[in-house]
Design an enzyme around this catalytic site. Sequence first.
Site, PDB file in Angstrom:
ATOM      1  N   ILE A   1      -6.892  -9.239 -12.228  1.00  0.00           N
ATOM      2  CA  ILE A   1      -7.239  -8.638 -13.528  1.00  0.00           C
ATOM      3  C   ILE A   1      -8.749  -8.383 -13.499  1.00  0.00           C
ATOM      4  O   ILE A   1      -9.530  -9.310 -13.241  1.00  0.00           O
ATOM      5  CB  ILE A   1      -6.887  -9.604 -14.691  1.00  0.00           C
ATOM      6  CG1 ILE A   1      -5.379  -9.894 -14.694  1.00  0.00           C
ATOM      7  CG2 ILE A   1      -7.355  -9.040 -16.022  1.00  0.00           C
ATOM      8  CD1 ILE A   1      -4.506  -8.690 -15.028  1.00  0.00           C
ATOM      9  N   LEU A   2      -9.165  -7.157 -13.700  1.00  0.00           N
ATOM     10  CA  LEU A   2     -10.597  -6.846 -13.652  1.00  0.00           C
ATOM     11  C   LEU A   2     -11.321  -7.436 -14.869  1.00  0.00           C
ATOM     12  O   LEU A   2     -10.774  -7.460 -15.972  1.00  0.00           O
ATOM     13  CB  LEU A   2     -10.818  -5.327 -13.612  1.00  0.00           C
ATOM     14  CG  LEU A   2     -10.351  -4.610 -12.336  1.00  0.00           C
ATOM     15  CD1 LEU A   2     -10.604  -3.115 -12.482  1.00  0.00           C
ATOM     16  CD2 LEU A   2     -11.036  -5.164 -11.096  1.00  0.00           C
TER      17      LEU A   2
ATOM     18  N   ASN B   1      -4.466   2.740 -13.552  1.00  0.00           N
ATOM     19  CA  ASN B   1      -3.526   1.777 -12.959  1.00  0.00           C
ATOM     20  C   ASN B   1      -2.117   2.358 -12.994  1.00  0.00           C
ATOM     21  O   ASN B   1      -1.756   3.071 -13.937  1.00  0.00           O
ATOM     22  CB  ASN B   1      -3.563   0.470 -13.764  1.00  0.00           C
ATOM     23  CG  ASN B   1      -2.592  -0.575 -13.207  1.00  0.00           C
ATOM     24  OD1 ASN B   1      -2.589  -0.850 -12.014  1.00  0.00           O
ATOM     25  ND2 ASN B   1      -1.753  -1.117 -14.083  1.00  0.00           N
TER      26      ASN B   1
ATOM     27  N   GLY C   1       0.781  -1.224   0.000  1.00  0.00           N
ATOM     28  CA  GLY C   1       0.000   0.000   0.000  1.00  0.00           C
ATOM     29  C   GLY C   1       0.815   1.276   0.000  1.00  0.00           C
ATOM     30  O   GLY C   1       0.333   2.325   0.437  1.00  0.00           O
ATOM     31  N   THR C   2       2.057   1.228  -0.490  1.00  0.00           N
ATOM     32  CA  THR C   2       2.855   2.468  -0.508  1.00  0.00           C
ATOM     33  C   THR C   2       2.286   3.470  -1.505  1.00  0.00           C
ATOM     34  O   THR C   2       2.346   4.679  -1.280  1.00  0.00           O
ATOM     35  CB  THR C   2       4.334   2.191  -0.856  1.00  0.00           C
ATOM     36  OG1 THR C   2       4.427   1.672  -2.176  1.00  0.00           O
ATOM     37  CG2 THR C   2       4.965   1.253   0.151  1.00  0.00           C
ATOM     38  N   ASN C   3       1.680   2.981  -2.580  1.00  0.00           N
ATOM     39  CA  ASN C   3       1.015   3.915  -3.518  1.00  0.00           C
ATOM     40  C   ASN C   3      -0.252   4.494  -2.899  1.00  0.00           C
ATOM     41  O   ASN C   3      -0.553   5.674  -3.078  1.00  0.00           O
ATOM     42  CB  ASN C   3       0.706   3.198  -4.830  1.00  0.00           C
ATOM     43  CG  ASN C   3       1.925   3.110  -5.728  1.00  0.00           C
ATOM     44  OD1 ASN C   3       2.320   4.092  -6.330  1.00  0.00           O
ATOM     45  ND2 ASN C   3       2.537   1.943  -5.784  1.00  0.00           N
TER      46      ASN C   3
ATOM     47  N   HIS D   1       1.734   1.298 -13.331  1.00  0.00           N
ATOM     48  CA  HIS D   1       2.560   0.145 -13.712  1.00  0.00           C
ATOM     49  C   HIS D   1       4.025   0.545 -13.572  1.00  0.00           C
ATOM     50  O   HIS D   1       4.403   1.637 -14.041  1.00  0.00           O
ATOM     51  CB  HIS D   1       2.244  -0.294 -15.152  1.00  0.00           C
ATOM     52  CG  HIS D   1       3.044  -1.481 -15.579  1.00  0.00           C
ATOM     53  ND1 HIS D   1       2.749  -2.768 -15.164  1.00  0.00           N
ATOM     54  CD2 HIS D   1       4.153  -1.563 -16.340  1.00  0.00           C
ATOM     55  CE1 HIS D   1       3.656  -3.596 -15.673  1.00  0.00           C
ATOM     56  NE2 HIS D   1       4.516  -2.898 -16.384  1.00  0.00           N
TER      57      HIS D   1
HETATM   58  C1  GRF Z   1       4.833  -2.349  -6.568  1.00  0.00           C
HETATM   59  O1  GRF Z   1       5.619  -3.279  -7.296  1.00  0.00           O
HETATM   60  C2  GRF Z   1       4.382  -1.260  -7.485  1.00  0.00           C
HETATM   61  O2  GRF Z   1       5.372  -1.006  -8.457  1.00  0.00           O
HETATM   62  C3  GRF Z   1       3.170  -1.828  -8.135  1.00  0.00           C
HETATM   63  O3  GRF Z   1       2.559  -2.630  -7.129  1.00  0.00           O
HETATM   64  C4  GRF Z   1       3.555  -3.057  -6.183  1.00  0.00           C
HETATM   65  C5  GRF Z   1       3.165  -2.803  -4.754  1.00  0.00           C
HETATM   66  O4  GRF Z   1       2.823  -1.472  -4.592  1.00  0.00           O
HETATM   67  N1  GRF Z   1       2.331  -0.792  -8.621  1.00  0.00           N
HETATM   68  P1  GRF Z   1       2.185  -0.930  -3.202  1.00  0.00           P
HETATM   69  O5  GRF Z   1       3.333  -0.697  -2.255  1.00  0.00           O
HETATM   70  O6  GRF Z   1       1.242  -1.995  -2.679  1.00  0.00           O
HETATM   71  O7  GRF Z   1       1.501   0.345  -3.579  1.00  0.00           O
END
Ligand code: GRF
Length: 200
Positions: free
Chosen positions: A93-94, A108, A12-14, A110
Amino acid sequence: MVNIAVLVSGSGTNLQALIDSQNSGLIRDGRIRLVVSSRQGAYALERARAAGIDAAVIAKKDYASPEEFDRALLDWLAQYQIGLVVLAGYLNILSPAVISAYRDRIINIHPSLIPSFCGDGFYGLKVHEAALAYGVKVTGATVHLVNEITDGGRILLQKAVEVQEGDTPEVLQRRVMEQAEWVILPRAVQMCCEKLEQDK
Ligand code: GRF
């Protein structure tokens, strides 16, 4: 104000970058109302709870058929009157049913510069392993609209990141997240919300 749902599967960093960008005012035309995880235990669920955002776990294994999974997901999105769906590390995949219900309103992130290192089987560390194996000097991240082709929708934003001598997949992944993903995803979300508000 656009209601946003963020779909997650991992750390969940994004999602955290989106929460922080909402708090800083970078995202001003949308509000994250719902986090949906594809599995129990995803740390992204902790981040949602800490931010006071409602969360649901909708796991394929809990449903008798793909249609029932779709129904559950669409019901949650309708219940929260979601206007924009953001896939942030989401590993399912939706289906065409979900994609058509939110045509041009699903984005999304990527972790490569599409059309390189994308499509079926390219996710997470695999993307960076492929980039290093090929020997590219520049990689990065892409935010794109989601359609029926994996990683095939219109590109919204991209940001390049330098590959450095001795990079491991893990080190490169972290640099791409810090320098690209966490920068362009919030910007793309604000761009989409602004446009959705104008088109109302
Ligand atoms: C990471 O590899 C990111 O590049 C991709 O999903 C993975 C986990 O991301 N989008 P997150 O830390 O769960 O957001």
